[in-house]
Design an enzyme around this catalytic site. Structure first.
Site, PDB file in Angstrom:
ATOM      1  CD  GLU A   1       2.574   7.353   3.951  1.00  0.00           C
ATOM      2  OE1 GLU A   1       3.366   7.432   2.494  1.00  0.00           O
ATOM      3  OE2 GLU A   1       3.286   7.045   4.949  1.00  0.00           O
TER       4      GLU A   1
ATOM      5  N   GLY B   1      -0.988   0.354   2.165  1.00  0.00           N
ATOM      6  CA  GLY B   1      -0.632  -0.315   2.222  1.00  0.00           C
ATOM      7  C   GLY B   1      -2.812  -1.237   1.628  1.00  0.00           C
TER       8      GLY B   1
ATOM      9  CB  SER C   1      -1.545   2.379  -2.709  1.00  0.00           C
ATOM     10  OG  SER C   1      -2.434   1.590  -1.618  1.00  0.00           O
TER      11      SER C   1
ATOM     12  CE  LYS D   1       4.335   0.134   4.909  1.00  0.00           C
ATOM     13  NZ  LYS D   1       2.551   0.153   5.122  1.00  0.00           N
TER      14      LYS D   1
HETATM   15  C1  PEP Z   1       3.781   3.455   3.747  1.00  0.00           C
HETATM   16  O1  PEP Z   1       4.055   2.772   4.518  1.00  0.00           O
HETATM   17  O2  PEP Z   1       3.954   4.740   3.802  1.00  0.00           O
HETATM   18  C2  PEP Z   1       2.875   3.387   2.278  1.00  0.00           C
HETATM   19  C3  PEP Z   1       2.515   4.729   1.803  1.00  0.00           C
HETATM   20  O3  PEP Z   1       2.503   1.987   2.161  1.00  0.00           O
HETATM   21  P1  PEP Z   1       1.894   1.491   0.595  1.00  0.00           P
HETATM   22  O4  PEP Z   1       2.912   2.373  -0.253  1.00  0.00           O
HETATM   23  O5  PEP Z   1       1.851   0.122   0.583  1.00  0.00           O
HETATM   24  O6  PEP Z   1       0.845   1.884   0.592  1.00  0.00           O
END
Ligand code: PEP
Length: 253
Positions: free
Chosen positions: A163, A169, A207, A12
């Site tokens: 996702e 996050g 996560s 990110k």
């Molecule tokens: C992502 O940014 O694609 C993501 C899955 O973030 P996190 O692992 O922090 O949930």
């Protein structure tokens, strides 16, 4: 046979180029012996040119514009990304969809541009909590796949990342049952759209951490991970990759 897993780290808007180079060197040095996992680093645009890795390590951009050049202030094209030596482009990440308002139509144009530019899209899809709670998960996944991949002739060079938006996050991970059901749905939709697409990777993201990676990688239909927060730390990222490698060796033995 299970596909060889892929673990991608989406940084990110974190890490300056010099911090990123140091991080990649450290990570790669700790993983010199891995044989059964491919690893993708996705730094911010400013770090792409500095990345110098060899398989099984690869580099992804986090976004692109669909035009090759022109008056698009602040945008980056696929040819610019390719010239930095990158291999993949993450598209349709939930933060692009929900913070920056990217539509499936825009994402589709980007998918087309990335494929035309001989790079590989990592197409992110996933439902919000409201959509899940109102029973719309499968419909959303279908719409995002149908529209995001409209006009695509071959899905061979595309990775899909499921996702769930509510798990990104937040520290809330989908249960293994929820992940299995969603991945089965994604696989069925892909089969309908692209018969013979069973060797397309479908990654899970949301996560993923060292302490849940082992159970998540064993979920049927999960071919690897797209990781945000835990990919920023050498210890947690390498620990997840080692877990995935170990699980793949278990399957191969
Ligand atoms: C992502 O940014 O694609 C993501 C899955 O973030 P996190 O692992 O922090 O949930």
């Amino acid at each position: 046979m299970r596909l060889e897993p892929i673990v991608a780290g989406n940084w990110k808007m974190h890490k300056t180029p010099s911090v990123g180079v140091y991080f990649v060197e450290e990570t790669v040095n700790l993983l010199l012996d891995i044989k059964h996992v491919s690893v993708i680093f996705a730094p911010p645009f400013t770090g792409l040119i500095e990345m110098d890795v060899k398989p099984p390590f690869y580099v992804a951009a986090q976004n692109c514009h669909w035009e090759d050049h022109g008056a698009f202030t602040g945008e980056i094209s696929v040819s610019m990304i390719r010239d930095c030596g990158s291999d993949y482009v993450i598209l349709g990440h939930s933060e692009r969809r929900h913070i920056f308002g990217e539509s499936d139509e825009w994402i589709n144009r980007k998918v087309d541009a990335v494929l035309s530019g001989a790079l590989k899209p990592i197409l992110c899809i996933g439902e919000t909590l409201d959509q899940r709670e109102s029973g719309q998960t499968q419909r959303i996944l279908k719409t995002q796949l149908e529209q995001g991949l409209a006009g695509v002739d071959s899905i061979e060079n595309i990775l899909v990342a499921y996702e769930p938006v509510w798990a990104i996050g937040t520290g809330v991970t989908a249960t293994t049952d929820q992940v299995e059901v969603a991945h089965a749905a994604v696989r069925n939709i892909l089969r309908e759209l692209f018969p013979g697409s069973d060797d397309v990777h479908v990654l899970y993201g949301g996560s993923v951490k060292p302490d849940n990676a082992e159970e998540l990688i064993q979920v049927s239909g999960v071919n690897g991970f797209l990781i945000g927060g835990a990919s920023l730390d050498v210890d947690s990222f390498t620990s997840i990759i080692r877990t995935v490698e170990k699980d793949q060796m278990r399957i191969l033995c």
